[in-house]
Motif scaffolding. Sequence first.
Motif, PDB file in Angstrom:
ATOM      1  N   ARG A  79      34.164  47.651 -79.289  1.00  0.00           N
ATOM      2  CA  ARG A  79      34.954  46.495 -79.701  1.00  0.00           C
ATOM      3  C   ARG A  79      35.893  46.854 -80.843  1.00  0.00           C
ATOM      4  NH1 ARG A  79      34.200  43.467 -75.297  1.00  0.00           N
ATOM      5  NH2 ARG A  79      31.978  43.330 -74.796  1.00  0.00           N
ATOM      6  N   THR A  80      37.072  46.239 -80.829  1.00  0.00           N
ATOM      7  CA  THR A  80      38.037  46.410 -81.919  1.00  0.00           C
ATOM      8  C   THR A  80      37.940  45.219 -82.868  1.00  0.00           C
ATOM      9  OG1 THR A  80      39.797  45.277 -80.696  1.00  0.00           O
ATOM     10  CG2 THR A  80      39.556  47.656 -80.353  1.00  0.00           C
ATOM     11  N   ASP A  81      38.634  45.325 -83.995  1.00  0.00           N
ATOM     12  CA  ASP A  81      38.613  44.227 -84.955  1.00  0.00           C
ATOM     13  C   ASP A  81      39.250  42.967 -84.371  1.00  0.00           C
ATOM     14  OD1 ASP A  81      41.022  45.529 -84.805  1.00  0.00           O
ATOM     15  OD2 ASP A  81      41.565  45.211 -86.894  1.00  0.00           O
ATOM     16  N   VAL A  82      40.274  43.127 -83.533  1.00  0.00           N
ATOM     17  CA  VAL A  82      40.928  41.960 -82.928  1.00  0.00           C
ATOM     18  C   VAL A  82      39.992  41.273 -81.937  1.00  0.00           C
ATOM     19  CG1 VAL A  82      42.899  41.199 -81.556  1.00  0.00           C
ATOM     20  CG2 VAL A  82      43.191  43.019 -83.229  1.00  0.00           C
ATOM     21  N   GLN A  83      39.248  42.062 -81.147  1.00  0.00           N
ATOM     22  CA  GLN A  83      38.301  41.480 -80.199  1.00  0.00           C
ATOM     23  C   GLN A  83      37.192  40.721 -80.916  1.00  0.00           C
ATOM     24  OE1 GLN A  83      37.346  45.113 -78.100  1.00  0.00           O
ATOM     25  NE2 GLN A  83      38.539  44.510 -76.338  1.00  0.00           N
ATOM     26  N   CYS A  84      36.727  41.252 -82.036  1.00  0.00           N
ATOM     27  CA  CYS A  84      35.681  40.560 -82.804  1.00  0.00           C
ATOM     28  C   CYS A  84      36.212  39.240 -83.359  1.00  0.00           C
ATOM     29  CB  CYS A  84      35.181  41.460 -83.935  1.00  0.00           C
ATOM     30  SG  CYS A  84      34.265  42.920 -83.376  1.00  0.00           S
ATOM     31  N   LYS A  85      37.444  39.231 -83.853  1.00  0.00           N
ATOM     32  CA  LYS A  85      38.021  37.991 -84.386  1.00  0.00           C
ATOM     33  C   LYS A  85      38.196  36.951 -83.288  1.00  0.00           C
ATOM     34  CE  LYS A  85      41.883  36.326 -87.219  1.00  0.00           C
ATOM     35  NZ  LYS A  85      42.170  35.181 -86.337  1.00  0.00           N
ATOM     36  N   ASN A  86      38.664  37.362 -82.097  1.00  0.00           N
ATOM     37  CA  ASN A  86      38.818  36.424 -80.989  1.00  0.00           C
ATOM     38  C   ASN A  86      37.470  35.862 -80.553  1.00  0.00           C
ATOM     39  OD1 ASN A  86      41.573  36.872 -80.970  1.00  0.00           O
ATOM     40  ND2 ASN A  86      41.487  38.435 -79.383  1.00  0.00           N
ATOM     41  N   ARG A  87      36.440  36.710 -80.553  1.00  0.00           N
ATOM     42  CA  ARG A  87      35.114  36.250 -80.161  1.00  0.00           C
ATOM     43  C   ARG A  87      34.569  35.227 -81.153  1.00  0.00           C
ATOM     44  NH1 ARG A  87      32.097  34.908 -76.004  1.00  0.00           N
ATOM     45  NH2 ARG A  87      29.863  35.223 -76.370  1.00  0.00           N
ATOM     46  N   ILE A  88      34.775  35.450 -82.442  1.00  0.00           N
ATOM     47  CA  ILE A  88      34.321  34.489 -83.453  1.00  0.00           C
ATOM     48  C   ILE A  88      35.056  33.167 -83.296  1.00  0.00           C
ATOM     49  CG2 ILE A  88      34.384  34.001 -85.923  1.00  0.00           C
ATOM     50  CD1 ILE A  88      32.057  35.738 -85.156  1.00  0.00           C
ATOM     51  N   ASP A  89      36.363  33.199 -82.992  1.00  0.00           N
ATOM     52  CA  ASP A  89      37.111  31.958 -82.782  1.00  0.00           C
ATOM     53  C   ASP A  89      36.541  31.173 -81.597  1.00  0.00           C
ATOM     54  OD1 ASP A  89      38.735  32.605 -84.889  1.00  0.00           O
ATOM     55  OD2 ASP A  89      40.328  33.480 -83.664  1.00  0.00           O
ATOM     56  N   THR A  90      36.195  31.885 -80.522  1.00  0.00           N
ATOM     57  CA  THR A  90      35.614  31.215 -79.359  1.00  0.00           C
ATOM     58  C   THR A  90      34.247  30.625 -79.689  1.00  0.00           C
ATOM     59  OG1 THR A  90      36.769  32.746 -77.885  1.00  0.00           O
ATOM     60  CG2 THR A  90      34.924  31.534 -76.959  1.00  0.00           C
ATOM     61  N   ILE A  91      33.446  31.346 -80.455  1.00  0.00           N
ATOM     62  CA  ILE A  91      32.120  30.845 -80.835  1.00  0.00           C
ATOM     63  C   ILE A  91      32.259  29.596 -81.705  1.00  0.00           C
ATOM     64  CG2 ILE A  91      30.067  31.408 -82.199  1.00  0.00           C
ATOM     65  CD1 ILE A  91      30.343  34.278 -81.242  1.00  0.00           C
ATOM     66  N   LYS A  92      33.243  29.578 -82.596  1.00  0.00           N
ATOM     67  CA  LYS A  92      33.458  28.391 -83.425  1.00  0.00           C
ATOM     68  C   LYS A  92      33.813  27.179 -82.560  1.00  0.00           C
ATOM     69  CE  LYS A  92      35.024  30.711 -87.670  1.00  0.00           C
ATOM     70  NZ  LYS A  92      36.176  30.918 -88.586  1.00  0.00           N
ATOM     71  N   LYS A  93      34.652  27.380 -81.542  1.00  0.00           N
ATOM     72  CA  LYS A  93      35.017  26.272 -80.667  1.00  0.00           C
ATOM     73  C   LYS A  93      33.806  25.762 -79.895  1.00  0.00           C
ATOM     74  CE  LYS A  93      39.761  27.938 -80.150  1.00  0.00           C
ATOM     75  NZ  LYS A  93      40.758  28.538 -79.238  1.00  0.00           N
ATOM     76  N   LYS A  94      32.964  26.702 -79.419  1.00  0.00           N
ATOM     77  CA  LYS A  94      31.745  26.289 -78.726  1.00  0.00           C
ATOM     78  C   LYS A  94      30.822  25.517 -79.671  1.00  0.00           C
ATOM     79  CE  LYS A  94      31.693  30.096 -75.413  1.00  0.00           C
ATOM     80  NZ  LYS A  94      30.951  31.279 -74.910  1.00  0.00           N
ATOM     81  N   TYR A  95      30.757  25.943 -80.917  1.00  0.00           N
ATOM     82  CA  TYR A  95      29.895  25.260 -81.877  1.00  0.00           C
ATOM     83  C   TYR A  95      30.386  23.840 -82.126  1.00  0.00           C
ATOM     84  CZ  TYR A  95      28.247  23.704 -86.414  1.00  0.00           C
ATOM     85  OH  TYR A  95      27.728  22.953 -87.431  1.00  0.00           O
ATOM     86  N   LYS A  96      31.703  23.654 -82.241  1.00  0.00           N
ATOM     87  CA  LYS A  96      32.232  22.316 -82.477  1.00  0.00           C
ATOM     88  C   LYS A  96      31.903  21.374 -81.326  1.00  0.00           C
ATOM     89  CE  LYS A  96      36.071  23.873 -85.410  1.00  0.00           C
ATOM     90  NZ  LYS A  96      37.545  23.976 -85.554  1.00  0.00           N
ATOM     91  N   ILE A  97      31.995  21.887 -80.086  1.00  0.00           N
ATOM     92  CA  ILE A  97      31.655  21.062 -78.926  1.00  0.00           C
ATOM     93  C   ILE A  97      30.172  20.708 -78.946  1.00  0.00           C
ATOM     94  CG2 ILE A  97      31.546  21.038 -76.407  1.00  0.00           C
ATOM     95  CD1 ILE A  97      34.027  22.811 -76.387  1.00  0.00           C
ATOM     96  N   GLU A  98      29.339  21.699 -79.231  1.00  0.00           N
ATOM     97  CA  GLU A  98      27.899  21.465 -79.266  1.00  0.00           C
ATOM     98  C   GLU A  98      27.525  20.525 -80.411  1.00  0.00           C
ATOM     99  OE1 GLU A  98      24.129  22.328 -77.425  1.00  0.00           O
ATOM    100  OE2 GLU A  98      26.229  22.552 -76.874  1.00  0.00           O
ATOM    101  N   LYS A  99      28.203  20.662 -81.534  1.00  0.00           N
ATOM    102  CA  LYS A  99      27.956  19.787 -82.681  1.00  0.00           C
ATOM    103  C   LYS A  99      28.310  18.347 -82.343  1.00  0.00           C
ATOM    104  CE  LYS A  99      27.164  19.108 -87.174  1.00  0.00           C
ATOM    105  NZ  LYS A  99      25.855  19.357 -87.816  1.00  0.00           N
ATOM    106  N   ALA A 100      29.409  18.160 -81.630  1.00  0.00           N
ATOM    107  CA  ALA A 100      29.812  16.810 -81.241  1.00  0.00           C
ATOM    108  C   ALA A 100      28.791  16.181 -80.304  1.00  0.00           C
ATOM    109  CB  ALA A 100      31.196  16.847 -80.580  1.00  0.00           C
ATOM    110  N   ARG A 101      28.219  16.985 -79.393  1.00  0.00           N
ATOM    111  CA  ARG A 101      27.214  16.458 -78.475  1.00  0.00           C
ATOM    112  C   ARG A 101      25.956  16.015 -79.224  1.00  0.00           C
ATOM    113  NH1 ARG A 101      27.232  20.869 -73.556  1.00  0.00           N
ATOM    114  NH2 ARG A 101      29.200  20.250 -72.597  1.00  0.00           N
TER     115      ARG A 101
END
Length: 291
Positions: A79-101
């Motif tokens: 993994r590169t630094d850019v891939q890690c940053k994109n993955r964290i952004d996706t995890i944050k979005k998933k967390y927001k959806i789960e938090k709303a539920r």
Amino acid sequence: MGDLTDTLSPPSTTPPAAAHSRPLPVREDCWSEDATSTLIDAWGSRYLELNRGNLRQKDWQDVADAVNALHGHTKKTHRTDVQCKNRIDTIKKKYKIEKARVSSSDGTLVSSWPFFERLDALIGSNVSVKKPPPQPSPSLSPSPPLAVPLYSKKTAPSPSTALVVLPQKRTVSAMDEGSFRRNYSAMAAAAAASAEDDVEDEDEEEEERESEEVEEIEGMRRLARAIETFGEVYERVEREKLMQMVELEKQRMQFAKDLEVQRMNMFMDTQVQLEKIKRGKRSRSNADLYS
């Protein structure tokens, strides 16, 4: 007239629990659960060290190094630094959806997402959840307005015959309350399905970005290998040229040394011959004197 609300609302075939039991889509072919867990640990420690501030490029590179140290043993999992940053952004979005539920369930739903608790401890205080509008009281519900008769343009209604639309109040029956709950569950399920579709689209875009980044990195690696090969060939040629110059210098010095020795030998021989001639002349002169 009392059943008009039921006919205007679309029937729901999905039970309320089904909207909350569907798991979040996770592409295991891109990021394994172990690699994602290591990524969250590495990013979370950096995130807390920076007082919950944004990570710089050097910090993301350190996070990528930590992930690759445990899971980047192959070309596909590196993994590169850019891939890690994109993955964290996706995890944050998933967390927001789960938090709303979880927040919309009023404590009746517990998240089954394995990273929810860790994300909640890291960024839970920074995420604002939109709560659903409060449900109306089941005791009273506004009734649909009474119908107004239509009149032609020629004849206008008289004040005595004109009907005024007045809202009416009535007691909600069990059927009206159940219909409202079904409609609310249907809207919640549709919103959850739309959120999951958005997450799937984001995951597909993330996978495309990662594949493009991998291809770009592979091209840069091929270019680096070609430059390295050219450097090795150039270094070998230069080394051979240097060795030839050293050898030529040695031969020149040996030739100069031999030439100097020959010159000295010739000089010494000449001096010896001259001394012999002088001695011969002196001996003949002495002989002539005594004779």
